[in-house]
Design a protein around this motif. Sequence first.
Motif, PDB file in Angstrom:
ATOM      1  N   GLN A 194       0.831  -1.203   0.000  1.00 36.87           N
ATOM      2  CA  GLN A 194       0.000   0.000   0.000  1.00 36.87           C
ATOM      3  C   GLN A 194       0.863   1.251   0.000  1.00 36.87           C
ATOM      4  O   GLN A 194       0.536   2.255  -0.650  1.00 36.87           O
ATOM      5  N   ARG A 195       1.985   1.222   0.730  1.00 34.42           N
ATOM      6  CA  ARG A 195       2.872   2.380   0.773  1.00 34.42           C
ATOM      7  C   ARG A 195       3.437   2.676  -0.607  1.00 34.42           C
ATOM      8  O   ARG A 195       3.538   3.835  -1.018  1.00 34.42           O
ATOM      9  N   PHE A 196       3.828   1.640  -1.329  1.00 35.83           N
ATOM     10  CA  PHE A 196       4.346   1.847  -2.683  1.00 35.83           C
ATOM     11  C   PHE A 196       3.274   2.468  -3.572  1.00 35.83           C
ATOM     12  O   PHE A 196       3.556   3.402  -4.331  1.00 35.83           O
ATOM     13  N   ARG A 197       2.043   1.962  -3.490  1.00 30.29           N
ATOM     14  CA  ARG A 197       0.964   2.503  -4.323  1.00 30.29           C
ATOM     15  C   ARG A 197       0.767   3.989  -4.064  1.00 30.29           C
ATOM     16  O   ARG A 197       0.596   4.781  -5.003  1.00 30.29           O
ATOM     17  N   ALA A 198       0.780   4.380  -2.790  1.00 30.87           N
ATOM     18  CA  ALA A 198       0.575   5.789  -2.448  1.00 30.87           C
ATOM     19  C   ALA A 198       1.708   6.657  -2.977  1.00 30.87           C
ATOM     20  O   ALA A 198       1.473   7.748  -3.521  1.00 30.87           O
ATOM     21  N   LEU A 199       2.931   6.191  -2.841  1.00 34.13           N
ATOM     22  CA  LEU A 199       4.074   6.967  -3.319  1.00 34.13           C
ATOM     23  C   LEU A 199       4.116   7.023  -4.839  1.00 34.13           C
ATOM     24  O   LEU A 199       4.443   8.057  -5.421  1.00 34.13           O
ATOM     25  N   TRP A 200       3.781   5.929  -5.487  1.00 33.73           N
ATOM     26  CA  TRP A 200       3.789   5.888  -6.957  1.00 33.73           C
ATOM     27  C   TRP A 200       2.766   6.871  -7.529  1.00 33.73           C
ATOM     28  O   TRP A 200       3.007   7.523  -8.553  1.00 33.73           O
ATOM     29  N   ALA A 201       1.631   7.012  -6.861  1.00 31.58           N
ATOM     30  CA  ALA A 201       0.575   7.900  -7.333  1.00 31.58           C
ATOM     31  C   ALA A 201       0.970   9.374  -7.244  1.00 31.58           C
ATOM     32  O   ALA A 201       0.369  10.220  -7.911  1.00 31.58           O
ATOM     33  N   ARG A 202       1.981   9.699  -6.453  1.00 31.98           N
ATOM     34  CA  ARG A 202       2.417  11.088  -6.315  1.00 31.98           C
ATOM     35  C   ARG A 202       3.198  11.591  -7.527  1.00 31.98           C
ATOM     36  O   ARG A 202       3.322  12.786  -7.748  1.00 31.98           O
ATOM     37  N   HIS A 203       3.757  10.669  -8.290  1.00 35.13           N
ATOM     38  CA  HIS A 203       4.570  11.039  -9.466  1.00 35.13           C
ATOM     39  C   HIS A 203       5.800  11.863  -9.083  1.00 35.13           C
ATOM     40  O   HIS A 203       6.262  12.705  -9.853  1.00 35.13           O
ATOM     41  N   ASP A 204       6.342  11.640  -7.877  1.00 35.00           N
ATOM     42  CA  ASP A 204       7.584  12.315  -7.510  1.00 35.00           C
ATOM     43  C   ASP A 204       8.723  11.793  -8.384  1.00 35.00           C
ATOM     44  O   ASP A 204       8.743  10.605  -8.757  1.00 35.00           O
ATOM     45  N   VAL A 205       9.668  12.658  -8.699  1.00 36.19           N
ATOM     46  CA  VAL A 205      10.883  12.240  -9.402  1.00 36.19           C
ATOM     47  C   VAL A 205      12.081  12.813  -8.652  1.00 36.19           C
ATOM     48  O   VAL A 205      12.065  13.948  -8.205  1.00 36.19           O
ATOM     49  N   ARG A 206      13.105  11.984  -8.489  1.00 30.27           N
ATOM     50  CA  ARG A 206      14.331  12.391  -7.818  1.00 30.27           C
ATOM     51  C   ARG A 206      15.502  11.611  -8.413  1.00 30.27           C
ATOM     52  O   ARG A 206      15.334  10.515  -8.932  1.00 30.27           O
ATOM     53  N   ASN A 207      16.684  12.198  -8.310  1.00 32.29           N
ATOM     54  CA  ASN A 207      17.901  11.466  -8.636  1.00 32.29           C
ATOM     55  C   ASN A 207      18.402  10.810  -7.356  1.00 32.29           C
ATOM     56  O   ASN A 207      18.593  11.497  -6.342  1.00 32.29           O
ATOM     57  N   LEU A 208      18.581   9.502  -7.395  1.00 34.98           N
ATOM     58  CA  LEU A 208      19.081   8.792  -6.218  1.00 34.98           C
ATOM     59  C   LEU A 208      20.603   8.742  -6.301  1.00 34.98           C
ATOM     60  O   LEU A 208      21.196   7.792  -6.807  1.00 34.98           O
ATOM     61  N   ASP A 209      21.220   9.806  -5.853  1.00 34.55           N
ATOM     62  CA  ASP A 209      22.673   9.925  -5.946  1.00 34.55           C
ATOM     63  C   ASP A 209      23.316   9.552  -4.615  1.00 34.55           C
ATOM     64  O   ASP A 209      22.749   8.821  -3.821  1.00 34.55           O
ATOM     65  N   GLY A 210      24.475  10.115  -4.381  1.00 33.61           N
ATOM     66  CA  GLY A 210      25.160   9.840  -3.130  1.00 33.61           C
ATOM     67  C   GLY A 210      24.461  10.502  -1.962  1.00 33.61           C
ATOM     68  O   GLY A 210      23.565  11.331  -2.118  1.00 33.61           O
ATOM     69  N   GLY A 211      24.887  10.133  -0.780  1.00 34.52           N
ATOM     70  CA  GLY A 211      24.287  10.697   0.425  1.00 34.52           C
ATOM     71  C   GLY A 211      24.825   9.985   1.641  1.00 34.52           C
ATOM     72  O   GLY A 211      25.785   9.210   1.572  1.00 34.52           O
ATOM     73  N   THR A 212      24.218  10.261   2.771  1.00 32.22           N
ATOM     74  CA  THR A 212      24.609   9.630   4.036  1.00 32.22           C
ATOM     75  C   THR A 212      23.373   9.035   4.686  1.00 32.22           C
ATOM     76  O   THR A 212      22.312   9.653   4.678  1.00 32.22           O
ATOM     77  N   THR A 213      23.512   7.836   5.182  1.00 29.17           N
ATOM     78  CA  THR A 213      22.369   7.156   5.775  1.00 29.17           C
ATOM     79  C   THR A 213      22.799   6.469   7.067  1.00 29.17           C
ATOM     80  O   THR A 213      23.986   6.188   7.273  1.00 29.17           O
TER      81      THR A 213
END
Length: 290
Positions: free
Chosen positions: A204-223
Amino acid sequence: MKDEESGNRLGSYLRARRELVSPAQAGIPPGGNRRVPGLRREEVALLAGISPDYYLRLERGRDTNPSPQVLESLARVLRLDDVERTYLLGLVAARPRPPRRKRPEHVPARVHQLLAHLQIPAFVEGRAFDVLASNAMAVALSPRLRPGRNRLRSFFLDPEEQAFHQDWTKAAAGFVAALRTTIGDDTDDPRFVELVGELALSSQRFRALWARHDVRNLDGGTTTVHHPVVGDLRLHRDKLPIDDVILVVYYPDKDSGSDEKLRLLAALSQSGPTDAAHSQSPDTPHPETS
């Protein structure tokens, strides 16, 4: 990818984005009986300086060739950042093209050698986030980084992977947005269709996020991740393109607490069974549950 199957990707994106902009963000006074989330179509048109009828035609796919000036105005009204604006412009710039013969994703032999020599977690991923190769430290960090696994499937369907990430909610949003960017105009690619379809049905979480049509570059970062044996690890992540694949490496600050824990993890992995760096084609879906 139901919205993409309709062929009206521009309209789907405009509709999804206007629903995410509140009247207050657009400078519209509160009040009135609002039956839709976000902005109304006529409000977007007014703020963008175009007629409501023309905007309606854009959302319904009746006009698929708006000018760059119109798109720039819509990007401003919809509060798109640079990545989202580029994506919007690309939806119009894309033209029908003959089917491309997909080449199997291949990990160069030199990359296998590199993985074997690296003393930090490292793995190779494909366009659909399939793990194509990994070294022993990557598998020691997370068993979900074995070749044949899919990072998105694990991320949304494996409870252990969800517990692994300190801020899973934020990471999930970025992951789905990166998937949209990666897919681009390859909406008919069988691998993407299969993956999105499975996740949309199972999460369900994926469905909700997919419906937002957000776009991002998944580059470097810190986690920060939580390892069940050595505890929390603060790691930097870099993604390095090599031919048609991506090399991903995780590493801590030198002489930090996470550096010490990673060395302990390396020692523990060497004292038990280890997985040598290797590659294989993505396997069939794992029996993971949502």
